[in-house]
Write an enzyme that holds these catalytic residues in place. Structure first.
Site, PDB file in Angstrom:
ATOM      1  N   ASP A 290     124.519  86.471  32.768  1.00 53.31           N
ATOM      2  CA  ASP A 290     125.301  86.915  31.607  1.00 53.31           C
ATOM      3  C   ASP A 290     125.249  88.439  31.554  1.00 53.31           C
ATOM      4  O   ASP A 290     124.175  89.028  31.386  1.00 53.31           O
ATOM      5  CB  ASP A 290     124.705  86.304  30.335  1.00 53.31           C
ATOM      6  CG  ASP A 290     125.615  86.449  29.126  1.00 53.31           C
ATOM      7  OD1 ASP A 290     126.715  87.012  29.277  1.00 53.31           O
ATOM      8  OD2 ASP A 290     125.216  86.005  28.035  1.00 53.31           O
TER       9      ASP A 290
ATOM     10  N   ASP B 138     132.407  87.485  31.887  1.00 53.76           N
ATOM     11  CA  ASP B 138     131.081  88.101  31.910  1.00 53.76           C
ATOM     12  C   ASP B 138     129.920  87.134  32.101  1.00 53.76           C
ATOM     13  O   ASP B 138     128.764  87.547  32.003  1.00 53.76           O
ATOM     14  CB  ASP B 138     130.854  88.919  30.635  1.00 53.76           C
ATOM     15  CG  ASP B 138     130.915  88.073  29.369  1.00 53.76           C
ATOM     16  OD1 ASP B 138     131.426  86.946  29.440  1.00 53.76           O
ATOM     17  OD2 ASP B 138     130.470  88.556  28.317  1.00 53.76           O
ATOM     18  N   GLU B 139     130.180  85.870  32.401  1.00 51.84           N
ATOM     19  CA  GLU B 139     129.058  84.962  32.629  1.00 51.84           C
ATOM     20  C   GLU B 139     129.466  83.830  33.565  1.00 51.84           C
ATOM     21  O   GLU B 139     130.638  83.465  33.667  1.00 51.84           O
ATOM     22  CB  GLU B 139     128.510  84.389  31.316  1.00 51.84           C
ATOM     23  CG  GLU B 139     129.486  83.564  30.521  1.00 51.84           C
ATOM     24  CD  GLU B 139     128.841  82.924  29.297  1.00 51.84           C
ATOM     25  OE1 GLU B 139     127.686  82.460  29.381  1.00 51.84           O
ATOM     26  OE2 GLU B 139     129.518  82.876  28.260  1.00 51.84           O
TER      27      GLU B 139
END
Length: 367
Positions: free
Chosen positions: A12, A106-107
């Site tokens: 993350d 983003d993850e």
């Protein structure tokens, strides 16, 4: 013979959009940065850790963020840049495994049960990934390592920002026991309140309840709760998660009546159809059959209407016509106002499968 535990990493990026802005503009470093357009209708896309200390959070109305942190620096989002950095990060993931399940820009989850880089462990792999992200993008990421996806996601949040946390198989039950039940995936505020009424505040409390009692109260979800309390999650990392829906939506500067929405519906139908065409021309060639209309009322209630027509829409104009017909199914006062409208396509099927069905039904049609 029981299968070996999986080795899952959840990565993350830390305050991703805001961190990209701070990286690219040194004057923003150390300042409370809020990624959002200013205005009464805007919401926060991301907040730097400096802004979070004032209570600013993603999805918060921008005006509230400004009240909480008057000194915040507002930066309009630049998704082209964020997507470029996201591609860089995924290239780093791909050096270590092909089993990558992105959740957002983003993850992502990574299954590193089979190590292919010569590193000694999943923990070493997570450390190598974080180091490469820092060196190649100038950003930081947090990671969690665990035997399954839901535990890895909890672990990645444990030492944020710029942290690594590992939950080994032998530690799972002891780690989970003191956690609030709200940390379990799928346990929102309503479910947490219902469990609290039953005297269940922690995962350990939940584990003490017989599975049949939970199933009697909550159906199949009760069985799932029991499994989660024991740290059981058999969901695999899915590298090619199929698209479930393509859509476009817009929040208006001023609330509009239902009768005023048609031009906006037609404009959004054009955007949605363009996204659908990209899906149809992609590697798997998938077509959508279900049309979805989404409305958000002035008091923030979300309404959706959908239909799967006998003949799927063949153009943006046909999609807009069907979405406008769905609008006419909204049974609310004529003077009711709406702050948002969205048009979507769902019910995707493989193009080859769809063509075969059409041929079959065509051959069965009376002559």
């Amino acid at each position: 013979m029981p299968s070996l535990p999986r080795k899952i990493i959840h990565v993350d990026m830390d305050a991703f959009y805001a961190s990209v802005e701070q990286r690219d503009d040194p004057s923003l470093r150390g300042k409370p940065v809020v990624v959002a357009w200013r205005g009464a209708r805007s919401v926060v896309c991301a907040a730097s850790y400096e802004a979070r200390t004032f209570g600013v959070r993603s999805a918060m109305p921008a005006v509230r963020a400004e009240r909480l942190c008057p000194q915040a620096v507002f930066v309009p989002p630049d998704f082209v840049r964020y997507k470029a950095v996201s591609r860089q990060v995924r290239e780093i993931f791909a050096r270590h495994t092909d089993l990558i399940e992105p959740l957002s820009l983003d993850e992502a989850y990574l299954d590193v049960s089979t190590l292919r880089t010569g590193l000694p462990s999943a923990t070493a792999t997570a450390e190598a990934i974080r180091a490469a992200i820092r060196e190649e993008t100038g950003l930081t990421a947090s990671a969690g390592v665990a035997p399954n996806k839901f535990l890895a996601k909890i672990a990645s949040d444990w030492r944020k920002p710029d942290g690594l946390f590992v939950i080994r198989p032998a530690q799972v039950e002891a780690f989970l026991a003191p956690l609030p039940v709200g940390r379990l995936p799928g346990v929102g505020k309503v479910m947490e309140a219902r469990l609290t009424e039953l005297g269940i505040a922690t995962v350990g409390d939940l584990r003490l309840r017989p599975e049949h009692e939970l199933e009697q109260r909550f159906g199949r979800w009760g069985r799932r709760l029991h499994e989660l309390s024991l740290g059981i999650d058999e969901h695999p990392v899915q590298p090619d998660r199929p698209t479930l829906q393509v859509s476009a939506e817009d929040t208006f500067a001023t609330d509009l009546k239902l009768a005023e929405l048609e031009p906006h519906i037609r404009r959004l139908a054009e955007k949605t159809w363009a996204a659908h065409e990209r899906e149809a021309q992609g590697e798997h060639g998938r077509l959508a059959r279900t049309v979805v209309l989404k409305l958000k009322t002035a008091d923030f209630h979300t309404l959706t209407r959908s239909v799967t027509p006998a003949t799927r829409p063949g153009s943006a104009a046909e999609l807009a016509d069907i979405a406008c017909a769905l609008r006419d199914r909204i049974d609310r006062p004529a003077d009711a106002r709406y702050r948002l409208v969205g048009v979507g396509l769902a019910g995707f099927v493989e193009a080859d499968s769809f063509a075969a069905q059409q041929d079959l039904f065509g051959s069965l049609a009376p002559g």
